[in-house]
Design an enzyme around this catalytic site. Structure first.
Site, PDB file in Angstrom:
ATOM      1  N   PRO A  14       0.772  -1.245   0.000  1.00  0.00           N
ATOM      2  CA  PRO A  14       0.000   0.000   0.000  1.00  0.00           C
ATOM      3  C   PRO A  14       0.807   1.300   0.000  1.00  0.00           C
ATOM      4  CG  PRO A  14       0.168  -0.799   2.218  1.00  0.00           C
ATOM      5  CD  PRO A  14       0.862  -1.824   1.339  1.00  0.00           C
ATOM      6  N   CYS A  15       2.120   1.232  -0.138  1.00  0.00           N
ATOM      7  CA  CYS A  15       2.932   2.430   0.102  1.00  0.00           C
ATOM      8  C   CYS A  15       2.604   3.593  -0.832  1.00  0.00           C
ATOM      9  CB  CYS A  15       4.421   2.111   0.060  1.00  0.00           C
ATOM     10  SG  CYS A  15       5.005   1.543  -1.523  1.00  0.00           S
TER      11      CYS A  15
END
Length: 172
Positions: A128-129
C-alpha cells in the site's frame, strides 16, 4: 499517508456492497468482531491458468479481501490462490500468474506475502505504500475511494469489476 479514516472506509465499503448486490456481483462484507478495523470486503472467483500437469490449463480459486490499512490510511488488497486440490500457490507461482511482465527485482515491492491484518494468517498483498498518492492523482476526488481502489488495483491480480460500477453517480 492517506486521508481515509476507518469510519469512511467502512461507510464506503458498505456503499460498494450495496452496488455489488444490485449488480449480482457476490461481494460480501465480513466482520471478525466489533473491534476496529476488523471488517473487510471479500470476493471469490475461479481463474483459468496454464501450468498444470503437462502445461495444461487448471482452475485456480482466488479469494480477495479489501481491508483498511491502519498504518497507511488506505484500502489494501489481500488474496489467496488455491489449486483444485486445495494447496496454496507459492510465491513464485503467484508472480507468474498475476505479474508475468514484471521484473523479478520489482516483485517484492509490489506483490508480497504478509500477515492479513484481521485474520493474522499469511496472504498475498499488493503493497500500500503508494496507494494514497495514486488515489489523489484524479482531478476530482472519488466519492467512493474503495470502488476507485478496487478498479485501479484489482486488474493487477485479475480482479475486474463490471463497467456498471462506474455508471452510477452515487458511487463514482
Amino acid at each position: 499517508m492517506g486521508d481515509l479514516s476507518w469510519k469512511d472506509f467502512l461507510s464506503q465499503a458498505k456503499q460498494f456492497l450495496e452496488m455489488s448486490q444490485k449488480l449480482g456481483d457476490n461481494w460480501m462484507l465480513e466482520q471478525k468482531d466489533s473491534n476496529e478495523p476488523n471488517t473487510y470486503l471479500k470476493y471469490r472467483q475461479k481463474i483459468k491458468c496454464q501450468g498444470g500437469k503437462d502445461n495444461s490449463a487448471e482452475l485456480i480459486s482466488v479469494e480477495y479481501h479489501v481491508v483498511f490499512s491502519v498504518s497507511y490510511q488506505v484500502p489494501m488488497l489481500f488474496f489467496q490462490a488455491h489449486r483444485s486440490d486445495g494447496s496454496l500457490l507459492d510465491l513464485e507461482a503467484i508472480w507468474r500468474l498475476f505479474m508475468p511482465e514484471s521484473k523479478a527485482s520489482d516483485l517484492h515491492q509490489i506483490l508480497t506475502q504478509m500477515d492479513h491484518p484481521v485474520l493474522f494468517r499469511p496472504f498475498m498483498a499488493l503493497h500500500p505504500c503508494r496507494t494514497a498518492e495514486v488515489l489523489k492523482q484524479f482531478g476530482k476526488p472519488s466519492s467512493n475511494q474503495v470502488l476507485t481502489f478496487i478498479s485501479l488495483y484489482g486488474p493487477h491480480v485479475q480482479l475486474y469489476l463490471q463497467n456498471a460500477y462506474g455508471l452510477s453517480q452515487d458511487f463514482t
